[in-house]
Design an enzyme around this catalytic site. Structure first.
Site, mmCIF file in Angstrom:
data_model
loop_
_atom_site.group_PDB
_atom_site.id
_atom_site.type_symbol
_atom_site.label_atom_id
_atom_site.label_comp_id
_atom_site.label_asym_id
_atom_site.label_seq_id
_atom_site.Cartn_x
_atom_site.Cartn_y
_atom_site.Cartn_z
ATOM 1 N N HIS A 28 0.843 -1.201 0.000
ATOM 2 C CA HIS A 28 0.000 0.000 0.000
ATOM 3 C C HIS A 28 0.873 1.243 0.000
ATOM 4 O O HIS A 28 2.043 1.214 0.422
ATOM 5 C CB HIS A 28 -0.948 0.006 1.207
ATOM 6 C CG HIS A 28 -0.290 0.332 2.526
ATOM 7 N ND1 HIS A 28 -0.131 1.623 2.978
ATOM 8 C CD2 HIS A 28 0.258 -0.462 3.478
ATOM 9 C CE1 HIS A 28 0.470 1.610 4.154
ATOM 10 N NE2 HIS A 28 0.723 0.354 4.484
ATOM 11 N N CYS A 29 0.307 2.341 -0.513
ATOM 12 C CA CYS A 29 0.970 3.642 -0.454
ATOM 13 C C CYS A 29 0.152 4.540 0.467
ATOM 14 O O CYS A 29 -0.501 4.053 1.385
ATOM 15 C CB CYS A 29 1.124 4.236 -1.860
ATOM 16 S SG CYS A 29 -0.437 4.528 -2.706
ATOM 17 N N MET A 30 0.140 5.849 0.224
ATOM 18 C CA MET A 30 -0.566 6.764 1.114
ATOM 19 C C MET A 30 -2.077 6.565 1.075
ATOM 20 O O MET A 30 -2.753 6.729 2.085
ATOM 21 C CB MET A 30 -0.239 8.210 0.723
ATOM 22 C CG MET A 30 1.113 8.674 1.204
ATOM 23 S SD MET A 30 1.212 8.766 3.000
ATOM 24 C CE MET A 30 0.001 10.032 3.338
#
Length: 504
Positions: A28-30
């Site tokens: 996952h990212c932000m």
């Protein structure tokens, strides 16, 4: 969001992406849950978009489900746990087959065609390289945000003269990460480009070591931190290539001793006697140019930056700005560019509101806009961009006009001497308010940024309302789609390759 709700969200997503056996990797990212899939055809896009917690989906080298900041960091561990549990319980569980789900409307189909075309155009070596550079900095964003907010709080307490005993402690907490950010950049660089992460961090640590001040590099005096994140990136990248060369030529029996030693020694010497100076000059030039651009170009510079940011996002070129933002934060304490670029998202919000009022009978599209607007105001622009304006075409252009107007407003005040910026990257829209800092005090800084957002909203709305539709578009789009076709929540994301958090 409670743990039970996070787990429920993960449990709802899992069968819609083909089940645990269809997943090869999870990250996952932000804002997005990123999944690598064995069989893309097993994913039920419309059912995913209908989930209350899902803000949209984007497809590129990974399948990305937009959950929003905060939520994604909580849902991802639950999702990973469910996948592992399912695999342990059923070694070969059959993957879910796609169902009819919610029928895709014409707007989603147009967006899908745009997505495929843009995806092909963005898969160039240069843009893929920019994406890898972005991958180095994106994991640092949570620390930048947290330290930036603490720095803002510390500045407020200092100005008010409150709790003076706490101020030094807050200053240390806010500054500690930034003083060592080069080490983290070096670590992530080596990891991204296939080297040993700790060796990249070790070479980058040379840049911030106080003892470099005693070194005479060809008659040039070095200063701790000289070159900053750009120097750390270059040093770690060099370390990766030295390490790979050593792995090929050093005998296996000696590899554990010789390879790390040569990697750190060679890369360290080149860093001290070359890269630190060159990267320092480049960093200084970036800071000087950014400040000069806004001080002299003012409104025109803001107009260009705010108006062109969304097209840059479409082309995948916005990722080149991440190390520039980080360099400016490292030098000045804030990046003057981000508040101006955030105006692009304001124009997008204004355009979406205009679409909402221009198409009163399009129930499905109005439901999409209504549910996506809160996220848009808080800086998550993907649902509105990829589900509304980009597939429609003209409203995307008029949204850029709104961004240009807001950027011109903020840029004008920079030219008048009211310089300010964001102490971190990542948040945008209203979420950027706690991170703003400037030379003229918090009140003026916040007022100018709020004014820029308002101008962006109004300009985006006005341009879209009056120029965003042809008569034929209104005839085709302003029809009653029926309540049974209206999606429950956001949105049909039908855009381009993945975008790290974009201003909205």
């Amino acid at each position: 969001m409670s743990t039970d709700k996070n787990r429920a969200t993960a449990a709802a997503i899992l069968p819609l992406v083909g089940g645990p056996d269809n997943i090869t990797s999870i990250a996952h990212c932000m804002t997005r849950l990123r999944i690598s899939l064995r069989d893309r055809s097993l994913v039920q896009d419309e059912a995913l978009r209908a989930l209350p917690a899902v803000l949209g989906v984007v497809e590129d080298d990974t399948y990305q489900i937009v959950l929003g900041p905060g939520a994604v960091a909580r849902v991802t561990p639950e999702f990973e746990a469910l996948v592992e549990e399912a695999r342990s319980a059923t070694p070969a569980a059959p993957a879910a087959q796609p169902s009819g789900g919610i029928t895709a409307d014409d707007l989603a189909a147009q967006g899908a065609a745009l997505k495929e075309a843009q995806k092909a155009r963005n898969a160039t070596p240069f843009k893929l390289f920019l994406r890898r550079i972005a991958n180095i900095f994106v994991p640092l964003i949570p620390a930048l945000i947290g330290c930036g907010i603490i720095a803002g709080l510390n500045g407020l307490l200092t100005n008010l003269g409150w709790v003076p005993a706490v101020v030094p402690a807050l200053a240390a907490i806010a500054s500690g990460f930034m003083s060592l950010i080069a080490v983290f950049v070096g670590y992530n660089t080596a990891k991204e480009f296939g080297g040993t992460p700790v060796l990249g961090g070790a070479v980058a640590a040379i840049i911030v070591f106080p003892g470099v001040a005693k070194i005479d590099a060809f008659g040039l005096e070095l200063k701790p931190g000289q070159g900053g994140v750009l120097g750390a990136l270059a040093a770690a990248l060099l370390a990766v290539y030295v390490e790979k060369w050593c792995r090929r030529w050093v005998p296996e029996a000696l590899d554990v001793l010789i390879t790390p030693t040569l990697t750190v020694l060679i890369s360290g010497l080149v860093t001290l006697f070359g890269l630190m100076y060159l990267a320092g000059e480049a960093s200084a030039a970036i800071g000087t140019f950014a400040n000069w651009l806004l001080a002299s170009g003012g409104a025109f510079a803001g107009l260009v930056l705010g108006g062109l940011f969304l097209p840059l996002v479409m082309l995948g070129l916005h990722q080149a700005l991440i190390p520039i933002h980080t360099t400016l934060i490292e030098q000045d304490g804030y990046t003057v560019l981000l508040p101006i670029l955030a105006m692009a998202g304001a124009g997008q919000v204004g355009a979406a509101i205009a679409v909402y009022y221009r198409l009163p009978r399009n129930v499905s599209l109005r439901a999409t806009i209504k549910s996506a607007l809160p996220a848009g105001f808080l800086g998550i622009g993907e649902p509105l961009i990829y589900g509304v304006s980009l597939p429609l075409g003209r409203p995307f252009v008029t949204a850029c006009i709104g961004g240009a107007a807001g950027g011109a407003f903020v840029g004008l005040f920079h030219q008048l001497g009211v310089a300010f910026g964001s102490t971190a990257i990542g948040p945008s829209g209203w979420a950027l308010f706690p991170l703003l800092d400037g030379r003229s005090g918090a009140g003026i800084t916040l007022a100018i940024y709020a004014g820029g957002l308002l101008v962006g909203y109004l300009a985006g709305f006005t341009a879209t309302y009056f120029f965003g539709f042809t008569r034929q578009m209104l005839t085709d789009l302003d029809t009653d789609t029926g309540p049974d076709q209206a999606p429950d929540t956001t949105t049909a994301t039908t855009g381009t390759p993945p975008k790290e958090r974009i201003p909205a």
